[in-house]
Motif scaffolding. Structure first.
Motif, PDB file in Angstrom:
ATOM      1  N   ASN A  72      -4.740   2.566 -43.320  1.00  0.00           N
ATOM      2  CA  ASN A  72      -4.065   3.852 -43.430  1.00  0.00           C
ATOM      3  C   ASN A  72      -2.777   3.775 -44.245  1.00  0.00           C
ATOM      4  OD1 ASN A  72      -4.227   6.652 -42.521  1.00  0.00           O
ATOM      5  ND2 ASN A  72      -2.328   6.221 -41.446  1.00  0.00           N
ATOM      6  N   ASN A  73      -2.133   2.610 -44.259  1.00  0.00           N
ATOM      7  CA  ASN A  73      -0.860   2.467 -44.960  1.00  0.00           C
ATOM      8  C   ASN A  73      -1.014   2.073 -46.428  1.00  0.00           C
ATOM      9  OD1 ASN A  73       0.691   3.127 -42.695  1.00  0.00           O
ATOM     10  ND2 ASN A  73       0.569   1.035 -41.925  1.00  0.00           N
ATOM     11  N   ALA A  74      -2.244   1.855 -46.867  1.00  0.00           N
ATOM     12  CA  ALA A  74      -2.468   1.564 -48.285  1.00  0.00           C
ATOM     13  C   ALA A  74      -2.360   2.857 -49.095  1.00  0.00           C
ATOM     14  CB  ALA A  74      -3.844   0.933 -48.474  1.00  0.00           C
ATOM     15  N   THR A  75      -2.294   2.738 -50.409  1.00  0.00           N
ATOM     16  CA  THR A  75      -2.240   3.924 -51.269  1.00  0.00           C
ATOM     17  C   THR A  75      -3.515   4.741 -51.125  1.00  0.00           C
ATOM     18  OG1 THR A  75      -0.872   2.711 -52.837  1.00  0.00           O
ATOM     19  CG2 THR A  75      -1.932   4.721 -53.633  1.00  0.00           C
ATOM     20  N   ASN A  76      -4.669   4.058 -51.170  1.00  0.00           N
ATOM     21  CA  ASN A  76      -5.989   4.675 -51.014  1.00  0.00           C
ATOM     22  C   ASN A  76      -6.308   5.640 -52.152  1.00  0.00           C
ATOM     23  OD1 ASN A  76      -6.665   3.202 -48.657  1.00  0.00           O
ATOM     24  ND2 ASN A  76      -5.323   4.534 -47.482  1.00  0.00           N
ATOM     25  N   PHE A  77      -7.436   6.358 -52.025  1.00  0.00           N
ATOM     26  CA  PHE A  77      -7.965   7.121 -53.157  1.00  0.00           C
ATOM     27  C   PHE A  77      -8.285   8.562 -52.756  1.00  0.00           C
ATOM     28  CE2 PHE A  77      -8.549   2.745 -54.136  1.00  0.00           C
ATOM     29  CZ  PHE A  77      -8.507   2.633 -55.515  1.00  0.00           C
ATOM     30  N   SER A  78      -7.869   9.494 -53.595  1.00  0.00           N
ATOM     31  CA  SER A  78      -8.274  10.893 -53.441  1.00  0.00           C
ATOM     32  C   SER A  78      -9.710  11.023 -53.955  1.00  0.00           C
ATOM     33  CB  SER A  78      -7.349  11.799 -54.244  1.00  0.00           C
ATOM     34  OG  SER A  78      -7.522  11.543 -55.639  1.00  0.00           O
ATOM     35  N   ALA A  79     -10.284  12.218 -53.825  1.00  0.00           N
ATOM     36  CA  ALA A  79     -11.650  12.437 -54.313  1.00  0.00           C
ATOM     37  C   ALA A  79     -11.740  12.162 -55.811  1.00  0.00           C
ATOM     38  CB  ALA A  79     -12.089  13.869 -54.005  1.00  0.00           C
ATOM     39  N   GLU A  80     -10.784  12.672 -56.567  1.00  0.00           N
ATOM     40  CA  GLU A  80     -10.800  12.473 -58.020  1.00  0.00           C
ATOM     41  C   GLU A  80     -10.595  11.001 -58.371  1.00  0.00           C
ATOM     42  OE1 GLU A  80      -8.903  14.657 -56.373  1.00  0.00           O
ATOM     43  OE2 GLU A  80      -9.957  16.522 -56.903  1.00  0.00           O
ATOM     44  N   GLU A  81      -9.696  10.358 -57.655  1.00  0.00           N
ATOM     45  CA  GLU A  81      -9.439   8.934 -57.908  1.00  0.00           C
ATOM     46  C   GLU A  81     -10.643   8.080 -57.533  1.00  0.00           C
ATOM     47  OE1 GLU A  81      -4.588   8.998 -57.190  1.00  0.00           O
ATOM     48  OE2 GLU A  81      -5.962   8.694 -55.510  1.00  0.00           O
ATOM     49  N   LEU A  82     -11.343   8.469 -56.477  1.00  0.00           N
ATOM     50  CA  LEU A  82     -12.555   7.730 -56.095  1.00  0.00           C
ATOM     51  C   LEU A  82     -13.616   7.848 -57.177  1.00  0.00           C
ATOM     52  CD1 LEU A  82     -14.282   6.131 -54.088  1.00  0.00           C
ATOM     53  CD2 LEU A  82     -14.918   8.311 -53.030  1.00  0.00           C
ATOM     54  N   ASN A  83     -13.817   9.046 -57.690  1.00  0.00           N
ATOM     55  CA  ASN A  83     -14.792   9.231 -58.771  1.00  0.00           C
ATOM     56  C   ASN A  83     -14.442   8.357 -59.974  1.00  0.00           C
ATOM     57  OD1 ASN A  83     -16.194  11.149 -57.292  1.00  0.00           O
ATOM     58  ND2 ASN A  83     -15.108  12.884 -58.198  1.00  0.00           N
ATOM     59  N   ALA A  84     -13.167   8.334 -60.319  1.00  0.00           N
ATOM     60  CA  ALA A  84     -12.723   7.518 -61.459  1.00  0.00           C
ATOM     61  C   ALA A  84     -12.899   6.039 -61.164  1.00  0.00           C
ATOM     62  CB  ALA A  84     -11.268   7.831 -61.796  1.00  0.00           C
ATOM     63  N   ALA A  85     -12.624   5.621 -59.932  1.00  0.00           N
ATOM     64  CA  ALA A  85     -12.759   4.210 -59.556  1.00  0.00           C
ATOM     65  C   ALA A  85     -14.212   3.758 -59.627  1.00  0.00           C
ATOM     66  CB  ALA A  85     -12.209   3.994 -58.146  1.00  0.00           C
ATOM     67  N   VAL A  86     -15.118   4.596 -59.136  1.00  0.00           N
ATOM     68  CA  VAL A  86     -16.544   4.247 -59.175  1.00  0.00           C
ATOM     69  C   VAL A  86     -17.018   4.146 -60.620  1.00  0.00           C
ATOM     70  CG1 VAL A  86     -18.879   5.043 -58.603  1.00  0.00           C
ATOM     71  CG2 VAL A  86     -17.045   5.197 -56.898  1.00  0.00           C
ATOM     72  N   THR A  87     -16.614   5.087 -61.455  1.00  0.00           N
ATOM     73  CA  THR A  87     -16.990   5.041 -62.869  1.00  0.00           C
ATOM     74  C   THR A  87     -16.465   3.769 -63.526  1.00  0.00           C
ATOM     75  OG1 THR A  87     -17.028   7.460 -63.048  1.00  0.00           O
ATOM     76  CG2 THR A  87     -16.774   6.213 -65.098  1.00  0.00           C
ATOM     77  N   TYR A  88     -15.187   3.467 -63.306  1.00  0.00           N
ATOM     78  CA  TYR A  88     -14.568   2.268 -63.883  1.00  0.00           C
ATOM     79  C   TYR A  88     -15.330   1.014 -63.460  1.00  0.00           C
ATOM     80  CZ  TYR A  88     -11.045  -1.363 -64.706  1.00  0.00           C
ATOM     81  OH  TYR A  88     -10.401  -2.507 -65.117  1.00  0.00           O
ATOM     82  N   CYS A  89     -15.641   0.910 -62.189  1.00  0.00           N
ATOM     83  CA  CYS A  89     -16.315  -0.289 -61.683  1.00  0.00           C
ATOM     84  C   CYS A  89     -17.752  -0.387 -62.187  1.00  0.00           C
ATOM     85  CB  CYS A  89     -16.294  -0.300 -60.152  1.00  0.00           C
ATOM     86  SG  CYS A  89     -14.666  -0.629 -59.455  1.00  0.00           S
ATOM     87  N   HIS A  90     -18.482   0.721 -62.131  1.00  0.00           N
ATOM     88  CA  HIS A  90     -19.886   0.679 -62.546  1.00  0.00           C
ATOM     89  C   HIS A  90     -20.039   0.373 -64.028  1.00  0.00           C
ATOM     90  CE1 HIS A  90     -21.614   3.050 -58.858  1.00  0.00           C
ATOM     91  NE2 HIS A  90     -21.115   1.868 -58.552  1.00  0.00           N
ATOM     92  N   GLU A  91     -19.089   0.811 -64.822  1.00  0.00           N
ATOM     93  CA  GLU A  91     -19.126   0.475 -66.254  1.00  0.00           C
ATOM     94  C   GLU A  91     -18.971  -1.020 -66.481  1.00  0.00           C
ATOM     95  OE1 GLU A  91     -16.014   2.893 -67.860  1.00  0.00           O
ATOM     96  OE2 GLU A  91     -17.342   4.619 -68.211  1.00  0.00           O
ATOM     97  N   ARG A  92     -18.464  -1.724 -65.471  1.00  0.00           N
ATOM     98  CA  ARG A  92     -18.231  -3.170 -65.572  1.00  0.00           C
ATOM     99  C   ARG A  92     -19.124  -3.958 -64.591  1.00  0.00           C
ATOM    100  NH1 ARG A  92     -14.362   0.019 -66.878  1.00  0.00           N
ATOM    101  NH2 ARG A  92     -12.889  -0.518 -68.555  1.00  0.00           N
ATOM    102  N   ASN A  93     -20.182  -3.296 -64.123  1.00  0.00           N
ATOM    103  CA  ASN A  93     -21.166  -3.923 -63.227  1.00  0.00           C
ATOM    104  C   ASN A  93     -20.550  -4.429 -61.927  1.00  0.00           C
ATOM    105  OD1 ASN A  93     -23.413  -3.560 -65.017  1.00  0.00           O
ATOM    106  ND2 ASN A  93     -22.604  -5.248 -66.243  1.00  0.00           N
ATOM    107  N   VAL A  94     -19.585  -3.687 -61.418  1.00  0.00           N
ATOM    108  CA  VAL A  94     -18.940  -4.003 -60.143  1.00  0.00           C
ATOM    109  C   VAL A  94     -19.309  -2.921 -59.135  1.00  0.00           C
ATOM    110  CG1 VAL A  94     -16.719  -4.269 -58.963  1.00  0.00           C
ATOM    111  CG2 VAL A  94     -17.041  -5.230 -61.252  1.00  0.00           C
ATOM    112  N   SER A  95     -19.706  -3.330 -57.940  1.00  0.00           N
ATOM    113  CA  SER A  95     -20.088  -2.383 -56.893  1.00  0.00           C
ATOM    114  C   SER A  95     -18.860  -1.875 -56.148  1.00  0.00           C
ATOM    115  CB  SER A  95     -21.046  -3.050 -55.892  1.00  0.00           C
ATOM    116  OG  SER A  95     -22.228  -3.473 -56.533  1.00  0.00           O
ATOM    117  N   VAL A  96     -18.997  -0.682 -55.565  1.00  0.00           N
ATOM    118  CA  VAL A  96     -17.907  -0.066 -54.807  1.00  0.00           C
ATOM    119  C   VAL A  96     -18.401   0.282 -53.408  1.00  0.00           C
ATOM    120  CG1 VAL A  96     -16.303   1.873 -54.654  1.00  0.00           C
ATOM    121  CG2 VAL A  96     -16.886   0.908 -56.899  1.00  0.00           C
ATOM    122  N   TYR A  97     -17.697  -0.256 -52.397  1.00  0.00           N
ATOM    123  CA  TYR A  97     -18.003   0.045 -51.011  1.00  0.00           C
ATOM    124  C   TYR A  97     -16.813   0.806 -50.427  1.00  0.00           C
ATOM    125  CZ  TYR A  97     -21.035  -3.950 -52.052  1.00  0.00           C
ATOM    126  OH  TYR A  97     -21.930  -4.817 -52.636  1.00  0.00           O
TER     127      TYR A  97
END
Length: 201
Positions: free
Chosen positions: A38-63
């Motif tokens: 809870n005390n981490a920065t964490n991700f909003s909906a838009e940031e999560l979408n961007a994070a998944v895109t960034y990772c998948h473009e580099r063959n990294v999975s997101v959990y």
């Protein structure tokens, strides 16, 4: 030999980029709700979408972590969160609460479910039950020895995840109430104050 995956935590975008650049095969991260960090920065909906895109473009999975306990009056919010995470294209969710797992099965049955270390799965019977309940990966309790991990890994079909770095809970994963008792901050709600690390004399 089974494949080994390097999974790294990402408390925010900077940590996400560092993990990917340093060779992580996957990252785990939380959104703004139902997340044990809870005390981490964490991700909003838009940031999560961007994070998944960034990772998948580099063959990294997101959990995505949904690894806290929830109350009945939060279930509508849980369903909204499920929809948001599913739409992001994340690869799996990490869960503590079996009620959340049931909702994922109802609303997005294709999503892979990972059993959080907070579920305190510490023996073969627990691992087999998690597998029966539909979890494709089991994040074992942090207190297990190498031999205990080996026994479980050799006798289940689910993937096995074990912590090998970072701060480890000084009590039992998922069942510690010390923070709640001392400071009214529950680790099962993402707000652990880590009182077990204080210098008690």
């Amino acid at each position: 030999m089974k494949n080994t995956e390097i999974l790294a935590p990402a408390g925010g975008r900077e940590q996400l980029i560092a993990a990917v650049r340093c060779g992580a095969d996957a990252v785990y991260l939380g959104t703004q709700r139902f997340n044990a960090r809870n005390n981490a920065t964490n991700f909003s909906a838009e940031e999560l979408n961007a994070a998944v895109t960034y990772c998948h473009e580099r063959n990294v999975s997101v959990y995505v972590t949904m690894n806290t306990l929830v109350t009945d009056n939060e279930l509508c919010d849980v369903i909204e969160e499920i929809k948001m995470i599913a739409e992001s294209g994340a690869d799996a969710v990490i869960i503590q609460d079996l009620g959340i797992a049931a909702l994922w099965k109802k609303y997005c049955p294709s999503m892979k479910l990972h059993a959080s270390t907070q579920m305190t799965i510490h023996n073969l019977s627990g691992a087999l039950e998690a597998e029966r309940l539909g979890f494709s990966r089991i994040v074992l309790a942090r207190e297990l020895s190498f031999e205990e991990i080996k026994t479980i890994a050799e006798n289940v079909n689910a993937e096995i995840d074990a912590f090998v770095h970072g701060a480890l809970c000084m009590s039992v994963s998922g069942t510690c109430l010390l923070s709640s008792m001392i400071g009214s901050r529950s680790g099962n709600r993402g707000r652990c104050a880590q009182p077990c690390r204080l210098n008690f004399n």
